[in-house]
Structure formats: structure tokens, C-alpha cells
Design a protein around this motif. Structure first.
Motif, PDB file in Angstrom:
ATOM      1  N   VAL A  35       0.986  -1.162  -0.091  1.00 51.23           N
ATOM      2  CA  VAL A  35      -0.111  -0.069   0.000  1.00 51.23           C
ATOM      3  C   VAL A  35       0.924   1.223   0.016  1.00 51.23           C
ATOM      4  N   ASP A  36       1.968   1.456   0.846  1.00 55.23           N
ATOM      5  CA  ASP A  36       2.888   2.123   0.795  1.00 55.23           C
ATOM      6  C   ASP A  36       3.517   2.631  -0.480  1.00 55.23           C
ATOM      7  N   ALA A  37       3.977   1.564  -1.313  1.00 55.58           N
ATOM      8  CA  ALA A  37       4.479   1.676  -2.475  1.00 55.58           C
ATOM      9  C   ALA A  37       3.693   2.330  -3.386  1.00 55.58           C
ATOM     10  N   GLY A  38       2.496   1.877  -3.423  1.00 60.28           N
ATOM     11  CA  GLY A  38       1.407   2.380  -4.249  1.00 60.28           C
ATOM     12  C   GLY A  38       1.268   3.838  -4.076  1.00 60.28           C
ATOM     13  N   LYS A  39       1.246   4.240  -2.888  1.00 58.97           N
ATOM     14  CA  LYS A  39       1.149   5.710  -2.519  1.00 58.97           C
ATOM     15  C   LYS A  39       2.485   6.545  -3.089  1.00 58.97           C
ATOM     16  N   LEU A  40       3.386   5.927  -2.646  1.00 57.86           N
ATOM     17  CA  LEU A  40       4.731   6.708  -3.099  1.00 57.86           C
ATOM     18  C   LEU A  40       4.792   6.693  -4.781  1.00 57.86           C
ATOM     19  N   THR A  41       4.159   5.836  -5.338  1.00 52.03           N
ATOM     20  CA  THR A  41       4.132   5.862  -7.084  1.00 52.03           C
ATOM     21  C   THR A  41       3.243   7.124  -7.354  1.00 52.03           C
ATOM     22  N   ALA A  42       1.960   7.038  -6.561  1.00 49.01           N
ATOM     23  CA  ALA A  42       1.019   7.983  -7.247  1.00 49.01           C
ATOM     24  C   ALA A  42       1.575   9.403  -6.534  1.00 49.01           C
ATOM     25  N   TYR A  43       2.045   9.678  -5.716  1.00 45.45           N
ATOM     26  CA  TYR A  43       2.349  11.099  -5.026  1.00 45.45           C
ATOM     27  C   TYR A  43       3.354  11.825  -6.157  1.00 45.45           C
ATOM     28  N   PRO A  44       4.064  11.268  -6.834  1.00 39.89           N
ATOM     29  CA  PRO A  44       4.877  12.401  -7.646  1.00 39.89           C
ATOM     30  C   PRO A  44       3.888  12.999  -8.652  1.00 39.89           C
ATOM     31  N   ALA A  45       3.104  11.886  -9.457  1.00 37.40           N
ATOM     32  CA  ALA A  45       2.111  12.387 -10.098  1.00 37.40           C
ATOM     33  C   ALA A  45       1.179  13.234  -9.989  1.00 37.40           C
ATOM     34  N   GLU A  46       0.658  13.008  -8.865  1.00 40.14           N
ATOM     35  CA  GLU A  46      -0.460  13.766  -8.204  1.00 40.14           C
ATOM     36  C   GLU A  46       0.117  15.363  -7.711  1.00 40.14           C
ATOM     37  N   HIS A  47       1.341  15.268  -7.153  1.00 38.20           N
ATOM     38  CA  HIS A  47       1.566  16.465  -6.447  1.00 38.20           C
ATOM     39  C   HIS A  47       2.889  17.163  -6.710  1.00 38.20           C
ATOM     40  N   VAL A  48       3.905  16.338  -7.602  1.00 34.21           N
ATOM     41  CA  VAL A  48       5.120  16.933  -8.203  1.00 34.21           C
ATOM     42  C   VAL A  48       4.954  17.397  -9.843  1.00 34.21           C
ATOM     43  N   ALA A  49       4.517  16.509 -10.345  1.00 33.77           N
ATOM     44  CA  ALA A  49       4.343  16.748 -11.961  1.00 33.77           C
ATOM     45  C   ALA A  49       3.746  17.962 -12.161  1.00 33.77           C
ATOM     46  N   HIS A  50       2.813  18.295 -11.709  1.00 33.03           N
ATOM     47  CA  HIS A  50       1.831  19.553 -12.246  1.00 33.03           C
ATOM     48  C   HIS A  50       2.743  20.853 -11.868  1.00 33.03           C
ATOM     49  N   LYS A  51       3.562  20.807 -10.931  1.00 36.39           N
ATOM     50  CA  LYS A  51       4.405  21.980 -10.796  1.00 36.39           C
ATOM     51  C   LYS A  51       5.750  21.861 -11.528  1.00 36.39           C
ATOM     52  N   GLU A  52       6.306  20.748 -11.711  1.00 36.55           N
ATOM     53  CA  GLU A  52       7.602  20.520 -12.328  1.00 36.55           C
ATOM     54  C   GLU A  52       7.797  19.153 -13.001  1.00 36.55           C
ATOM     55  N   ARG A  53       8.119  19.446 -14.211  1.00 37.27           N
ATOM     56  CA  ARG A  53       8.121  18.077 -15.157  1.00 37.27           C
ATOM     57  C   ARG A  53       9.536  17.374 -14.749  1.00 37.27           C
ATOM     58  N   GLY A  54      10.678  18.154 -14.197  1.00 43.19           N
ATOM     59  CA  GLY A  54      11.908  17.678 -14.171  1.00 43.19           C
ATOM     60  C   GLY A  54      11.908  16.566 -13.105  1.00 43.19           C
ATOM     61  N   PRO A  55      12.942  15.610 -13.469  1.00 40.68           N
ATOM     62  CA  PRO A  55      12.921  14.385 -12.486  1.00 40.68           C
ATOM     63  C   PRO A  55      13.853  14.881 -11.403  1.00 40.68           C
ATOM     64  N   GLU A  56      14.528  16.024 -11.395  1.00 41.90           N
ATOM     65  CA  GLU A  56      15.236  16.620 -10.330  1.00 41.90           C
ATOM     66  C   GLU A  56      14.348  17.050  -9.054  1.00 41.90           C
TER      67      GLU A  56
END
Length: 65
Positions: free
Chosen positions: A32-53
């Protein structure tokens, strides 16, 4: 784990890992934790910044939270 065990001259064992996690207030990552960690960047980071950094910065911060 083995690196630290060599530094303090003790055998690396699962018991030590459990003691370290308990002392630091962590727990093992489950499915369950792994699923949440996988979804988190897509939901909270990618909309602000597209770079992997930015993901490399944000994800560890989320794990600590």
C-alpha cells in the motif's frame, strides 16, 4: 545496513534493522505504501515541475513526512 554494521563492528541482521527502524520511528514499506509513493509524484509534483530533479527532492521529503 552492512556498511553501518562494519563501522560499529557488529553483525548485520534483521533484528538490528528492526531496532534501528523502531529507534528512528520508521516502518517497513508495504504494498500500500509503495502504491502511495508511486502516485504521489504524479499527483503533487508533476503538475508543478516536469523534471526528475524535483521528484528526487520531493519524494524523500514525502517519505520523511
Amino acid at each position: 545496513m552492512e556498511f553501518i554494521a562494519r563501522q560499529v563492528q557488529v553483525p548485520a541482521s534483521e533484528r538490528h534493522r528492526a531496532q534501528i527502524r523502531q529507534h528512528l520511528g520508521f516502518r517497513e514499506c508495504g504494498v500500500v505504501d509503495a502504491g502511495k509513493l508511486t502516485a504521489y509524484p504524479a499527483e503533487h509534483v508533476a503538475h508543478k515541475e516536469r523534471g526528475p530533479e524535483q521528484v528526487r527532492v520531493e519524494l524523500p521529503a514525502r517519505c520523511r513526512h
